[in-house]
Design an enzyme around this catalytic site. Structure first.
Site: not given
Length: 472
Positions: A131, A452
């Site tokens: 991500c 994250c």
């Protein structure tokens, strides 16, 4: 290990009360400014984020569904040249991120930039770090510029979840490869005779960890439980995200959005299609999505599978001035972190933020805008509670005391991934552009981005408003 955290954290609810109370009015308030600081240039080049664009982020399976990833990327790579007025011949290098790769376009950076009309003399490579892939594209570009190898770099990312690669079983793949190499028809038939109907069952990719085999949703549910993030708190945060995003659209703040015309779709796509302002009553009716029947993570308080692409131009400040460009922000510093991918999978911001603040000599009060990636509402709440915990700081961060929780009046004020959407590799540019544009609109100086990523990794980045920056 993490199961004990909830019992060790402070029991007061001030963080969540702050998060909820007044958060919906945050868009129209002006934060109280501290004395403005300036950050050190660590590269000797004063590297700037000139500008960035993104396609509308759409729920997978909707209006982009008949495209391919490289084509969606092409739109953003073409759009950033149009927005900045930068001649394509001026681009020295392209770095582009993706997570779920299409085999036909394995180096999607190269294929997309060629289709966007960039010079075939411009090198391009593809990066991936789940991500935070487009964050990696940016910071890789920073390194190339700092080294003196290149000056003008386009960084970005794309994710296309409407058409993901699905594989046959390994046994069938092996048999088919052997059959392809067989020299006679008899050898081919002998190999194919070994195939059984069960071998044709497809292997579907999943958003799960290779090391633990656990889906990210399960990890989020356990993290929320460990940090005592209630279902109500998570649903309230999700409503906050959608509400603030809707307000930002209405006020014309989403200037990184670029309209896109898709073949076979009659209308021009101008807006993200995942924003849905709901009520607590409606959200409370949803059942747990992962840990059933007692989990707290639902479809509504999770980010959704999204198609989208983004791109940005970075270069030394002197180069931007020579070209007559007005940059948005300085790219001042960054750090990557990694931690236990099972119990601490989604705690990247809680690890990265204190490291970066200490590195830059800043306190939490020096940050004017916060942009955290919202993978799950429970993940955000867990990170905020971890940052506000002396015990967590001492146990896991080797710090004597907590860094503290962000002022929610400065936090994700235009919504986030829960509402806007989360095309894995494209989100990092969106976070950086919202930070840069918010600094201008809110008269801020320093912004912090954190996210994250799968594998128990994370990133934190510091941006500083450029004096020439103006709203667009």
């Amino acid at each position: 290990m993490m199961s004990h955290i909830g019992n060790m954290l402070p029991k007061n609810a001030s963080l969540i009360n702050t998060l909820i109370s007044g958060s919906i009015r945050a868009l129209s308030t002006t934060p109280q400014m501290n004395a403005k600081k300036t950050l050190q240039d660590r590269t000797g080049k004063n590297i700037v984020l000139v500008d960035g664009v993104r396609t509308p982020f759409l729920l997978s399976g909707t209006d982009y569904s008949k495209m391919m990833a490289y084509d969606l990327a092409r739109h953003s790579l073409k759009g950033i040249l149009e927005k900045t007025g930068l001649p394509k011949e001026m681009v020295d290098y392209v770095i582009y991120g993706t997570v779920i790769q299409e085999v036909e376009t394995s180096n999607i950076a190269r294929e997309a930039m060629l289709c966007a009309g960039y010079s075939d003399r411009t090198p391009a490579h593809t990066v991936t770090m789940a991500c935070i892939s487009s964050n990696v594209a940016i910071t890789t570009g920073i390194g190339l510029i700092a080294s003196g190898a290149y000056e003008t770099i386009v960084a970005g990312g794309v994710e296309f979840m409407s058409d993901i690669p699905i594989r046959f079983s390994r046994k069938l793949r092996s048999t088919m490869l052997k059959a392809n190499k067989a020299k006679t028809a008899g050898q081919k038939l002998s190999l194919l005779a070994q195939v059984r109907p069960a071998d044709f069952l497809p292997q579907l990719p999943a958003v799960s960890e290779f090391s633990s085999k656990e889906t990210m949703g399960h990890s989020a549910d356990r993290l929320a439980a460990a940090f005592e993030a209630s279902r109500q708190e998570q649903d309230e945060f999700a409503i906050r995200s959608h509400t603030l995003a809707q307000q930002a659209y209405e006020k014309g703040y989403m200037t990184d959005l670029m309209p896109i015309k898709v073949q076979g779709v009659s209308k021009t796509i101008e807006k993200d299609n995942g924003v849905r302002v709901s009520t607590m009553e409606q959200l409370s009716k949803l059942k747990p999505a992962f840990v059933k029947p007692y989990g707290t993570v639902t479809a509504a308080n999770s980010s959704f599978l999204t198609d989208g692409a983004s791109a940005a131009v970075i270069m030394p400040e002197a180069k931007a001035k020579a070209l007559g460009l007005k940059p948005k922000a300085y790219l001042r510093d960054f750090t990557y972190v990694a931690q236990d991918p099972i119990d601490q999978l989604l705690l990247g911001p809680a690890y990265g933020t204190p490291i970066l603040l200490q590195k830059a000599g800043l306190s939490i009060n020096d940050i004017d805008t916060w942009e955290f990636h919202e993978a799950f509402a429970g993940q955000i709440i867990a990170n905020l509670k971890a940052m506000d915990s002396d015990w967590f700081a001492q146990k896991y961060l080797n710090r004597s005391s907590k860094v503290g929780a962000p002022d929610m009046e400065k936090f994700n004020k235009w919504g986030g991934s829960l509402s806007i959407g989360h095309p894995f590799a494209a989100t990092g540019i969106r976070l950086a552009m919202h930070t840069a544009n918010r600094l201008v609109r809110e008269d801020g100086q320093i912004g912090l981005v954190a996210a994250c990523a799968a594998g128990g990794q994370g990133v934190a980045m510091l941006l500083e408003r450029h004096p020439d920056a103006t709203p667009n």
